[in-house]
Design an enzyme around this catalytic site. Structure first.
Site, PDB file in Angstrom:
ATOM      1  N   HIS A 231       0.838  -1.200   0.000  1.00  0.00           N
ATOM      2  CA  HIS A 231       0.000   0.000   0.000  1.00  0.00           C
ATOM      3  C   HIS A 231       0.868   1.245   0.000  1.00  0.00           C
ATOM      4  CE1 HIS A 231       0.960  -0.555   4.241  1.00  0.00           C
ATOM      5  NE2 HIS A 231       0.377   0.583   4.579  1.00  0.00           N
TER       6      HIS A 231
ATOM      7  N   HIS B   4       1.392   3.825   2.013  1.00  0.00           N
ATOM      8  CA  HIS B   4       1.936   4.571   3.133  1.00  0.00           C
ATOM      9  C   HIS B   4       3.454   4.574   2.947  1.00  0.00           C
ATOM     10  CE1 HIS B   4      -1.851   4.072   5.838  1.00  0.00           C
ATOM     11  NE2 HIS B   4      -1.879   5.190   5.143  1.00  0.00           N
TER      12      HIS B   4
ATOM     13  N   ASP C 291       6.110   4.382   4.592  1.00  0.00           N
ATOM     14  CA  ASP C 291       7.039   3.421   5.187  1.00  0.00           C
ATOM     15  C   ASP C 291       7.040   2.076   4.452  1.00  0.00           C
ATOM     16  OD1 ASP C 291       4.386   3.332   6.366  1.00  0.00           O
ATOM     17  OD2 ASP C 291       5.134   1.914   7.830  1.00  0.00           O
ATOM     18  N   HIS C 292       6.148   1.937   3.456  1.00  0.00           N
ATOM     19  CA  HIS C 292       6.102   0.684   2.691  1.00  0.00           C
ATOM     20  C   HIS C 292       6.593   0.832   1.254  1.00  0.00           C
ATOM     21  CE1 HIS C 292       3.908  -1.884   5.646  1.00  0.00           C
ATOM     22  NE2 HIS C 292       3.714  -0.676   6.155  1.00  0.00           N
TER      23      HIS C 292
ATOM     24  N   HIS D  37      -7.179  -2.216   5.928  1.00  0.00           N
ATOM     25  CA  HIS D  37      -6.329  -1.179   6.514  1.00  0.00           C
ATOM     26  C   HIS D  37      -7.007   0.166   6.263  1.00  0.00           C
ATOM     27  CE1 HIS D  37      -2.695   0.371   8.180  1.00  0.00           C
ATOM     28  NE2 HIS D  37      -2.164   0.814   7.072  1.00  0.00           N
TER      29      HIS D  37
ATOM     30  N   ASP E 167      -0.161  -4.112   5.914  1.00  0.00           N
ATOM     31  CA  ASP E 167      -0.734  -3.732   7.197  1.00  0.00           C
ATOM     32  C   ASP E 167      -2.219  -4.051   7.168  1.00  0.00           C
ATOM     33  OD1 ASP E 167       1.795  -2.642   7.517  1.00  0.00           O
ATOM     34  OD2 ASP E 167       1.127  -0.583   7.633  1.00  0.00           O
TER      35      ASP E 167
ATOM     36  N   HIS F  72       6.254  -5.567  11.788  1.00  0.00           N
ATOM     37  CA  HIS F  72       5.649  -4.227  11.773  1.00  0.00           C
ATOM     38  C   HIS F  72       5.408  -3.706  13.184  1.00  0.00           C
ATOM     39  CE1 HIS F  72       2.937  -0.957  10.410  1.00  0.00           C
ATOM     40  NE2 HIS F  72       3.711  -1.014   9.349  1.00  0.00           N
TER      41      HIS F  72
END
Lengths: 316, 316
Positions: free
Chosen positions: A70, A72, A74-75, A151, A222, A280
């Site tokens: 996804h 975000h 941090d991914h 999520h 997530d 995570h």
């Protein structure tokens, strides 16, 4: 090493980043490599993934495909730098990038990436919102399946499934039958009958056992615990699952679209997985013992994923 | 520590990344922090800068402004993650980001950044192509000036110039005159006359020396040697300059819009700088001794910038 052992393949999982949201406690941002015969598949690509690949001794040039869960940061914020580095290292082989819809447009808005011409082709496989199941990659060796998770934004979980491998060849029996040439072993394992110099024909099932099931792995983060996560993890060898919080912070997990360690374990149990790797982790956890303990109460074969450790997918 | 020593301020330069293009030889991607009283200015923000800030012990919350030189990934791909992390750390103070024109649009195209609402204001200062000189930031303490360099894409060099500081207060002499209260020292150093309890008036210049020139620093990368680089570096305390290659690869430097170590030294000499820090090293250099040697033949006070080392801008 006998000829038959030489062709046994080991698949390794190498977590590269197990932090949630921000780098903390020495942990890095989300990424996990699957390595088989030196070829690498990458699941998520948080900022700094290219540095972690170097630390893990994984060649950036051997990455065949990247799977993003996804959008975000941090991914996936490490994807831009990794693509740039591949270009600077003169990659020419095409690269497959699987992600929720919109990634090509996002990368295209960055100067120098994709539109301005990387020296290799990026084959984008974008998963549309509303799609509830897709085979997103397939080779002779494996199939990768995608399902949407639960999520705050559209997020994809993945299952890596190796195809069945040839059965074990009974070398003792083959030798007793006078079969000693390695080329005969190869043909028999590939399911072909052979004819020996003395005219005898040998069928594969005379010396080769039944096909071995392929290894499997699910990458489920997530997400809140959900049915799609359980489906992806059905009887896998290893499930990597969001375990951002402990059960005491279940409310916070719900608010933020994450799972607790206990919930991750419940998914592993319901999916009848072999092993659970928790990942995570919230920056608040300096050590992970309590998360592992709470998960083991539900699903015994649990570990906190350790960055750069090599987990063998299936002993063969 | 005497009261006057307590208000002496030291500015430090902390290189965070000295690699060019790709991380290699243990070096990181371009970034350099200027720290004064805990407040941080960041020049460039390559991927992984937020991790290097942690290693350097610099608080991400104390970054006041970020200055980007150009839109090659190794100089700005860390900005997205750093902004995200600032948001997750609940920053509310505005942040100034100075860059070539187009940055706000680039960041706006990434989900979750800027347009989707960070919890703090990003004040973009974008430098238009064609602009040949600008003051891009100014506080009570410093001024930052920008000039375009000579690279393959539009690239900005920066000069950080501290304003003159109050002169040294002669504490011995002040005490002899009966001035012992710290608040009088402060006023005198601030250029104000004081009236003592016994009615005597003391002018600042009776006990305070002439103002001290402020420290200065130029950040000149990526670029061929050019007049703008020399102008930005005029009599600076420290010049950080592109030294991607050795002089033997001058042709390659020219082709790629970079400088050799010798050329960086020539800029430092012509600018009459105090100290030269070489940076932006090609991945081919395992050690940097030959680059430093070739530069020192032209400009003696040269070092290869060392990541995480703290360089004092000016001893006071």
């Amino acid at each position: 090493m006998s000829p038959t052992q030489a062709i046994i393949l080991t698949t390794e999982l190498i977590p590269l980043g197990t932090a949630s949201a921000i780098p903390a406690q020495g942990r890095h941002l989300s990424a996990l490599a699957v390595q088989r015969q030196g070829a690498v598949l990458l699941f998520d690509c948080g900022e700094g993934t290219q540095f972690q690949l170097i630390r893990a001794g994984l060649k950036r040039s051997r990455i065949d495909a990247i799977f993003i869960t996804h959008f975000h940061g941090d991914h996936f914020y490490g994807l831009m730098g990794l693509l740039s580095t591949m270009a600077l290292l003169h990659r020419t082989e095409p690269l497959t990038v699987v992600a929720p819809e919109g990634l090509e447009a996002i990368l295209g808005s960055l100067p120098g990436l994709v539109n301005d011409g990387l020296p290799f082709e990026v084959h984008f496989v974008e998963i549309a919102k509303g799609c509830d199941h897709a085979i997103v990659a397939e080779t002779e060796v494996y199939t990768i399946e995608a399902q949407p998770l639960q999520h705050r934004v559209f997020t994809i979980g993945y299952r890596y499934q190796e195809k069945p491998r040839p059965g074990h060849l009974d070398v003792e029996k083959a030798r007793a039958m006078g079969i000693t040439d390695y080329r005969y072993y190869r043909d028999l394992k590939a399911g072909k009958a052979i004819t020996l110099p003395d005219g005898r024909t040998v069928q594969p099932d005379e010396v080769v056992g039944p096909p071995q099931p392929g290894g499997s792995f699910a990458y489920v983060t997530d997400t809140q615990p959900c049915e799609a996560g359980i489906a992806l993890a059905r009887k896998v060898d290893v499930l990597y699952h969001d375990a951002t919080f402990g059960q005491d912070l279940r409310g916070r997990a719900l608010d933020t679209g994450h799972s607790t360690a206990r919930e991750a374990a419940e998914v592993a149990r319901r999916a009848d997985a072999q092993q659970l790797l928790l990942g995570h982790f919230s920056a608040r956890y300096k050590t992970l013992d309590t998360l592992v303990e709470e998960a083991r109460a539900v699903f015994q074969n649990t570990e906190a994923a350790e960055e750069l450790k090599r987990y063998v997918l299936r002993e063969t």
